[in-house]
Structures are given as C-alpha cells and as structure tokens.
Design a protein around this motif. Structure first.
Motif, PDB file in Angstrom:
ATOM      1  N   UNK A  76       4.519  82.619  31.780  1.00  0.00           N
ATOM      2  CA  UNK A  76       3.955  81.533  33.178  1.00  0.00           C
ATOM      3  C   UNK A  76       4.684  80.215  32.650  1.00  0.00           C
ATOM      4  N   UNK A  77       5.090  79.348  33.776  1.00  0.00           N
ATOM      5  CA  UNK A  77       5.458  77.957  33.585  1.00  0.00           C
ATOM      6  C   UNK A  77       4.425  77.306  32.813  1.00  0.00           C
ATOM      7  N   UNK A  78       4.902  76.537  31.664  1.00  0.00           N
ATOM      8  CA  UNK A  78       4.119  75.783  30.944  1.00  0.00           C
ATOM      9  C   UNK A  78       3.467  74.617  31.687  1.00  0.00           C
ATOM     10  N   UNK A  79       2.056  74.270  31.416  1.00  0.00           N
ATOM     11  CA  UNK A  79       1.434  72.929  32.043  1.00  0.00           C
ATOM     12  C   UNK A  79       1.535  71.738  31.040  1.00  0.00           C
ATOM     13  N   UNK A  80       1.112  70.664  31.769  1.00  0.00           N
ATOM     14  CA  UNK A  80       1.421  69.311  30.913  1.00  0.00           C
ATOM     15  C   UNK A  80       2.945  68.979  30.726  1.00  0.00           C
ATOM     16  N   UNK A  81       3.515  68.881  32.049  1.00  0.00           N
ATOM     17  CA  UNK A  81       4.817  68.896  32.098  1.00  0.00           C
ATOM     18  C   UNK A  81       5.149  67.342  32.118  1.00  0.00           C
ATOM     19  N   UNK A  82       5.825  66.985  30.882  1.00  0.00           N
ATOM     20  CA  UNK A  82       5.938  65.410  30.594  1.00  0.00           C
ATOM     21  C   UNK A  82       6.974  64.878  31.398  1.00  0.00           C
ATOM     22  N   UNK A  83       8.115  65.572  31.638  1.00  0.00           N
ATOM     23  CA  UNK A  83       9.202  65.004  32.443  1.00  0.00           C
ATOM     24  C   UNK A  83       9.368  65.555  33.810  1.00  0.00           C
ATOM     25  N   UNK A  84       8.217  66.042  34.629  1.00  0.00           N
ATOM     26  CA  UNK A  84       8.541  66.838  35.957  1.00  0.00           C
ATOM     27  C   UNK A  84       7.721  66.056  36.893  1.00  0.00           C
ATOM     28  N   UNK A  85       8.216  65.853  37.972  1.00  0.00           N
ATOM     29  CA  UNK A  85       7.715  65.051  39.110  1.00  0.00           C
ATOM     30  C   UNK A  85       6.364  65.558  39.612  1.00  0.00           C
ATOM     31  N   UNK A  86       5.454  64.675  40.425  1.00  0.00           N
ATOM     32  CA  UNK A  86       4.340  65.187  40.908  1.00  0.00           C
ATOM     33  C   UNK A  86       4.717  66.241  41.830  1.00  0.00           C
ATOM     34  N   UNK A  87       5.559  66.210  42.475  1.00  0.00           N
ATOM     35  CA  UNK A  87       5.881  67.212  43.593  1.00  0.00           C
ATOM     36  C   UNK A  87       5.988  68.274  42.903  1.00  0.00           C
ATOM     37  N   UNK A  88       6.881  68.388  41.865  1.00  0.00           N
ATOM     38  CA  UNK A  88       7.205  69.662  41.071  1.00  0.00           C
ATOM     39  C   UNK A  88       5.790  70.260  40.324  1.00  0.00           C
ATOM     40  N   UNK A  89       5.118  69.305  39.853  1.00  0.00           N
ATOM     41  CA  UNK A  89       3.984  69.896  39.310  1.00  0.00           C
ATOM     42  C   UNK A  89       2.846  70.578  40.102  1.00  0.00           C
ATOM     43  N   UNK A  90       2.790  70.078  41.538  1.00  0.00           N
ATOM     44  CA  UNK A  90       2.081  70.628  42.325  1.00  0.00           C
ATOM     45  C   UNK A  90       2.645  72.008  42.854  1.00  0.00           C
ATOM     46  N   UNK A  91       3.950  72.159  42.779  1.00  0.00           N
ATOM     47  CA  UNK A  91       4.711  73.434  43.181  1.00  0.00           C
ATOM     48  C   UNK A  91       4.388  74.331  42.178  1.00  0.00           C
ATOM     49  N   UNK A  92       4.417  73.979  40.826  1.00  0.00           N
ATOM     50  CA  UNK A  92       4.222  75.028  39.720  1.00  0.00           C
ATOM     51  C   UNK A  92       2.575  75.489  39.754  1.00  0.00           C
ATOM     52  N   UNK A  93       1.902  74.549  39.938  1.00  0.00           N
ATOM     53  CA  UNK A  93       0.574  74.694  40.021  1.00  0.00           C
ATOM     54  C   UNK A  93       0.176  75.784  41.004  1.00  0.00           C
ATOM     55  N   UNK A  94       0.691  75.515  42.298  1.00  0.00           N
ATOM     56  CA  UNK A  94       0.488  76.575  43.256  1.00  0.00           C
ATOM     57  C   UNK A  94       0.977  77.899  43.126  1.00  0.00           C
ATOM     58  N   UNK A  95       2.316  78.064  42.406  1.00  0.00           N
ATOM     59  CA  UNK A  95       2.747  79.175  42.183  1.00  0.00           C
ATOM     60  C   UNK A  95       1.937  79.995  41.035  1.00  0.00           C
ATOM     61  N   UNK A  96       1.472  79.328  40.203  1.00  0.00           N
ATOM     62  CA  UNK A  96       0.638  79.941  38.928  1.00  0.00           C
ATOM     63  C   UNK A  96      -0.646  80.412  39.595  1.00  0.00           C
ATOM     64  N   UNK A  97      -1.396  79.671  40.480  1.00  0.00           N
ATOM     65  CA  UNK A  97      -2.613  79.860  41.072  1.00  0.00           C
ATOM     66  C   UNK A  97      -2.334  81.201  41.763  1.00  0.00           C
ATOM     67  N   UNK A  98      -1.448  81.254  42.540  1.00  0.00           N
ATOM     68  CA  UNK A  98      -1.070  82.328  43.543  1.00  0.00           C
ATOM     69  C   UNK A  98      -1.026  83.662  42.675  1.00  0.00           C
ATOM     70  N   UNK A  99      -0.202  83.679  41.725  1.00  0.00           N
ATOM     71  CA  UNK A  99      -0.307  84.816  40.749  1.00  0.00           C
ATOM     72  C   UNK A  99      -1.474  85.189  40.137  1.00  0.00           C
ATOM     73  N   UNK A 100      -2.034  84.245  39.618  1.00  0.00           N
ATOM     74  CA  UNK A 100      -3.062  84.733  38.854  1.00  0.00           C
ATOM     75  C   UNK A 100      -4.489  85.163  39.740  1.00  0.00           C
ATOM     76  N   UNK A 101      -4.548  84.547  40.886  1.00  0.00           N
ATOM     77  CA  UNK A 101      -5.831  84.840  41.743  1.00  0.00           C
ATOM     78  C   UNK A 101      -5.342  86.106  42.598  1.00  0.00           C
TER      79      UNK A 101
END
Length: 207
Positions: A76-101
């Motif tokens: 799963x993509x790592x969290x705490x993305x130091x050099x990732x835009x806010x938009x990309x962080x939100x995209x990754x978070x949604x992708x992870x949440x969809x998978x886990x739930x």
C-alpha cells in the motif's frame, strides 16, 4: 511453504483493477520509507521484487504480489508523503480507504512502524482506523538491527502505549538485514489466510 513463484500481477489505482481470482490478501501499510518493500523482499526471499527507494512516497499504487498462486501481498502507498502535493495525498488516501474498507478478500494488515522512534500521528491514526473497521492487524517494528536487542522490550512497550495496542494484537520486531521476526510474520499470515506459509526457511535468519 517455500516461495517458488512470485509475480507482480497489477499496480492498481482503482477497484476495477483489483485481481479477481479471490485469493486471500495481506496488505502492508506504513509511513513512507519505513521498510515495507524491504520486508516483502525478505519474506519472499527476493532481493529486488518489491521496489525500494530512498525517496519517500515512491510507491503510488496498490501493488499486488501473488505468491505461489496461493495468496497476495498488497504493498500500500506509504503515508506521510513529504514531497507530495495535497491533491495527491488526498487521492492516495481515498485509494487506500477504498481498498481497506471494501476488499472482501483482505484477511489482515501488517502495519509497520520504525522501532527507533515513537509512532507518528499517522501511525496511530492508521492503527485506530484498522481497529475501527475490525481488520486484523499485526504491528511490525522495523529496523530492529538499528537498536540494541537489550532495548527492544522498552521500545515495544512505548510503541504499544502510543498506539493503545489492543490486547489481542501483537508487535513483532523485524530486521531486513538479519531476518529476525520473519518466522513470526509468516505464522501470523498463515493464521489469517489459512494458507500454509509457516515453513519459512530458517537459514535466511541469522542468529
């Protein structure tokens, strides 16, 4: 079992891309650069199957690794993305949440933390999130070779307290350098998936 066959089946970004063969899955979560790829490579006795990087946030997809045609490890993509835009962080978070739930074949999550440091707010949130959805969790404290063995219990105690670890969950100290903890991780995977994977080659673990 000995890992005879490993293949990266798909790097998915949406549910429609997930494998459809209904094999049990174990996901691996953790902050960027905590050692998820190194853990996978050690467990499957491959040096470079899972891609490792010194650049946090390099994994940006759900990577499905099929082992012996019997189960999947899902990086799963790592969290705490130091050099990732806010938009990309939100995209990754949604992708992870969809998978886990929503993933019915998900049998458990290996949640990685760094034994050298206190769990981050993201580490704590992830653990609490998994418990909220009643997903079985194994906490793996990586980089065990970086801390003297005599201090492991102290570090485990602090991690347990910070996470408010459930009494039914456990913490395993792991090192990709020595292989320590590999047997315990495999045993947990076997319990969750009902796939016989506990015959880890102990010669891969240095005393």
């Amino acid at each position: 079992m000995q890992i005879q066959n490993v293949e990266l089946v798909i790097s998915a970004v949406a549910a429609g891309q997930y494998p459809t063969d209904q094999l049990p899955e174990i996901a691996l979560t953790g902050r960027s650069n905590v050692g998820k790829s190194s853990l996978i490579n050690k467990l499957i006795s491959r040096r470079k199957m899972a891609r490792t990087s010194s650049t946090p946030g390099k994994t940006q997809t759900l990577n499905f690794y099929r082992l012996n045609q019997a189960l999947y490890f899902v990086d799963v993509p790592g969290y705490g993305y130091a050099k990732v835009s806010k938009r990309d962080r939100e995209k990754f978070s949604q992708m992870i949440e969809t998978y886990l739930t929503s993933r019915q074949t998900l049998k458990g999550v290996v949640s990685l933390v760094d034994i050298r440091h206190e769990p981050t707010a993201d580490d704590i949130s992830m653990y609490q999130y998994l418990k909220y959805y009643h997903i079985p969790v194994l906490v793996v404290a990586t980089k065990g070779d970086k801390v003297p063995r005599g201090k492991w219990n102290q570090r485990i105690s602090r991690i347990s307290k910070a996470l408010e670890l459930n009494q039914t969950d456990q913490i395993v100290v792991f090192s990709s350098q020595t292989g320590v903890g590999s047997d315990q991780v495999w045993q947990w995977v076997e319990q969750q998936t009902a796939v016989e994977v506990s015959a880890w080659n102990s010669q891969n673990t240095k005393n």
